[in-house]
Design a protein around this motif. Structure first.
Motif, mmCIF file in Angstrom:
data_model
loop_
_atom_site.group_PDB
_atom_site.id
_atom_site.type_symbol
_atom_site.label_atom_id
_atom_site.label_comp_id
_atom_site.label_asym_id
_atom_site.label_seq_id
_atom_site.Cartn_x
_atom_site.Cartn_y
_atom_site.Cartn_z
ATOM 1 N N GLU A 249 0.813 -1.215 0.000
ATOM 2 C CA GLU A 249 0.000 0.000 0.000
ATOM 3 C C GLU A 249 0.848 1.267 0.000
ATOM 4 O O GLU A 249 0.334 2.342 -0.264
ATOM 5 C CB GLU A 249 -0.979 0.005 1.160
ATOM 6 N N TRP B 184 0.577 1.830 -3.643
ATOM 7 C CA TRP B 184 -0.761 1.406 -4.047
ATOM 8 C C TRP B 184 -1.019 1.653 -5.529
ATOM 9 O O TRP B 184 -1.757 0.904 -6.171
ATOM 10 C CB TRP B 184 -1.814 2.112 -3.210
ATOM 11 N N ARG C 200 -7.590 3.865 -5.996
ATOM 12 C CA ARG C 200 -7.892 4.127 -4.594
ATOM 13 C C ARG C 200 -8.758 5.372 -4.495
ATOM 14 O O ARG C 200 -8.606 6.319 -5.259
ATOM 15 C CB ARG C 200 -6.608 4.329 -3.766
ATOM 16 N N VAL D 239 -8.432 -1.242 -1.277
ATOM 17 C CA VAL D 239 -7.531 -1.987 -0.390
ATOM 18 C C VAL D 239 -8.108 -3.385 -0.197
ATOM 19 O O VAL D 239 -9.289 -3.528 0.143
ATOM 20 C CB VAL D 239 -7.382 -1.281 0.969
#
Length: 578
Positions: free
Chosen positions: A265, A268, A288, A359
């Motif tokens: 992440e 990401w 995201r 995520v």
């Protein structure tokens, strides 16, 4: 060799909104490479310098600006040594009024582990309790060997600052960061607990102890330099709920969203879905979106800024002097929740949830502490109102994998949200409508083994806030654009080269009754090109690198334009024009 395999970066050590775990994740050496240049752009790189410099890179900039008043490219050594210029950015210093000032030391600590500094804060005496400006300043120093680290500062439970650190030279560096924190004046008017943490690991290998001091300087009212009207209250969530004053007429939530966590992440924007053959996976790929909900209803959406920490892209030589945009001063995402004010003003706690779309389920990696800023109606004990519209568009998120000698993943995502509501204030009924539109496109290319790894991506975040009440209609339009264009290549001789450009841009226009009242344009562009020998001791890396930053801000309040250029860690240009 996988470029992201085994990535456990220190800035990616998870840092929550509250005290961090006493036991940090295990640190590991930097991977041999992360995102890289595509094979058709880069050839094998000789030891002393890049063999070919792509047009428009930082080295290009250095050639154009070699007449820098602070030095020239000729002053730079043939390669990096054991020391370099102290870190600095091209961003403007905080403008300060010429009024009486009072300084308070908030924290002074040496961070060598994951133990937070705890102290107390007392408001200053001698400058009143209403200030034209409050400026936070962090001064830090570190030497030896250390990774980049994330840090936060809480006063009275309110997060007022989030930062990351530079990586030091063996001989040591010093740096400073300034931030206008006038918006937190409500917090600063009363005594409160202080908690600060820059989680760190110090052992026989990573020797750098982070020595920092944070002060607040309060400027008495008066003078030509003024901040926007500070909110009347600054609130934090209590067990995930928010209770606002019953006379709130404007409500803004801040979320200090940072992607990190000791894994993918941190990168990401590079993750890929199955079955694409890449070392960092995410179910839905790299899109995201940071969302905030009130009692389960979507209240705000935003694109996260793709922050690159000072060890990022497996090439710390890119960041030793000039960090990427926002790395030292992590800006919160702002959500105008005023359409929900009529609902929130009932005196009861309301559930506030922040989540990050994309995520993988059950995976950590994002920290999302929340502050809530409230402006009150001084002439009403209760401001009633209603939420009249929540219109949520379809969230689009598609990734297309194209196999080949150079794998390619193309991603497109986006979302729309409109919220509207009114409040009945002492100065009449005021309607607020918030429209936000997000979009992201990216092209990720890599070769087998990820020895060449490249990304070109753009994120846009458009927001329009319309306020219709007494007097002409006010409209504030903000168009944000974030860009990333970079490549890392690991050649057969283990020479690792990264070429990277980052952009942080914003256009803001405010109108009243259809006539423009204020406007601004921001363009903060970083460019870097650095090469070193991987998988060898530090003194055998033979690193070279050129970096630059140009920060331009102009509009109805004036202009600011500054350029920095470094070569092998030597500042060869520092020039301001306007």
């Amino acid at each position: 060799m996988s470029m992201l395999a085994g990535v456990i970066l220190s800035a990616s050590t998870f840092l929550g909104a509250g005290p961090a775990s006493a036991a940090p994740p295990a640190d590991a050496a930097r991977p041999a490479a992360t995102p890289a240049r595509s094979a058709d752009q880069v050839a094998a790189t000789p030891r002393d310098a890049p063999s070919e410099t792509p047009a428009g890179t930082a080295a290009d900039t250095a050639d154009r600006y070699a007449d820098a008043p602070s030095g020239t490219a000729a002053d730079a050594p043939a390669e990096f040594g054991t020391d370099w210029h102290d870190p600095l950015t091209a961003a403007p210093p905080v403008a300060k009024p010429a009024t009486k000032s009072c300084a308070v030391t908030v924290a002074e600590a040496q961070f060598r582990d994951f133990t937070p500094y705890r102290g107390t804060y007392t408001p200053p005496s001698g400058c009143g309790d209403r200030w034209s400006k409050v400026v936070l300043r962090l001064d830090g120093k570190v030497k030896g060997r250390q990774f980049d680290r994330l840090g936060y500062l809480h006063i009275g439970g309110v997060e007022v600052f989030r930062t990351s650190t530079p990586e030091p030279s063996p001989d040591g560096i010093e740096w400073s960061v300034e931030k206008d924190v006038t918006r937190y004046s409500d917090t600063f008017r009363r005594d409160g607990d202080v908690e600060m943490l820059i989680g760190n690991v110090v052992d026989d290998t990573y020797t750098g102890v982070l020595d920092v001091k944070v002060t607040l300087t309060f400027y008495a009212q008066g003078g030509a330099v003024q901040s926007a009207a500070a909110p009347d209250r600054v609130l934090t969530l209590q067990d995930g709920t928010l209770t606002t004053p019953r006379n709130s007429e404007r409500i803004v939530a801040e979320v200090y969203a940072t992607g990190s966590g000791g894994g993918c992440e941190e990168y990401w924007y590079l993750t890929v879905p199955d079955p694409a053959p890449y070392s960092c996976k995410a179910d839905q790929g790299p899109y995201r979106e940071v969302q905030i909900k009130v009692d389960g209803r979507l209240a705000g959406i935003a694109e996260p800024f793709p922050t690159v920490w000072t060890g990022g892209w497996s090439n710390p030589f890119l960041w030793y002097v000039i960090p990427g945009p926002r790395a030292f001063d992590i800006k919160p995402i702002e959500y105008d929740l005023t359409p929900y004010a009529g609902l929130l003003n009932d005196g009861r706690p309301h559930r506030i949830d922040v989540s990050v779309v994309g995520v993988p389920a059950g995976q950590t990696g994002w920290s999302t502490p929340v502050d809530v800023l409230v402006w009150q109606d001084a002439k009403r004990a209760h401001v009633s109102g209603a939420l009249t519209e929540v219109r949520v568009g379809d969230l689009t998120n598609s990734s297309t994998d194209t196999p080949g000698s150079q794998e390619r993943l193309d991603t497109a995502g986006g979302h729309r949200l409109t919220t509207a509501g009114y409040v009945d204030t002492s100065h009449g009924r005021v309607w607020t409508t918030v429209r936000r539109t997000l979009a992201n496109t990216s092209a990720h290319r890599w070769t087998d083994g990820e020895n060449t790894d490249a990304l070109k991506a753009t994120w846009t975040d458009d927001e329009t806030v319309t306020v219709d009440g007494r007097g002409p209609v006010g409209v504030r339009r903000t168009h944000r654009t974030y860009t990333m264009d970079g490549t890392t290549t690991l050649a057969a001789d283990d020479r690792l080269r990264t070429v990277l450009t980052l952009g942080d841009r914003a256009a803001v226009d405010e109108t009243r009754g259809g006539r423009r009242t204020t406007w601004s344009r921001l363009d903060d562009t970083y460019a870097g090109d650095a090469t070193y020998t991987a998988n060898v001791p530090r003194d055998q890396r033979h690193a070279v690198g050129t970096t630059s930053e140009r920060y331009r801000l102009y509009g109805s309040d004036g202009c600011y334009d500054r350029v920095l250029v470094t070569v092998q860690g030597v500042l060869t240009r520092d020039r301001s024009d306007c």
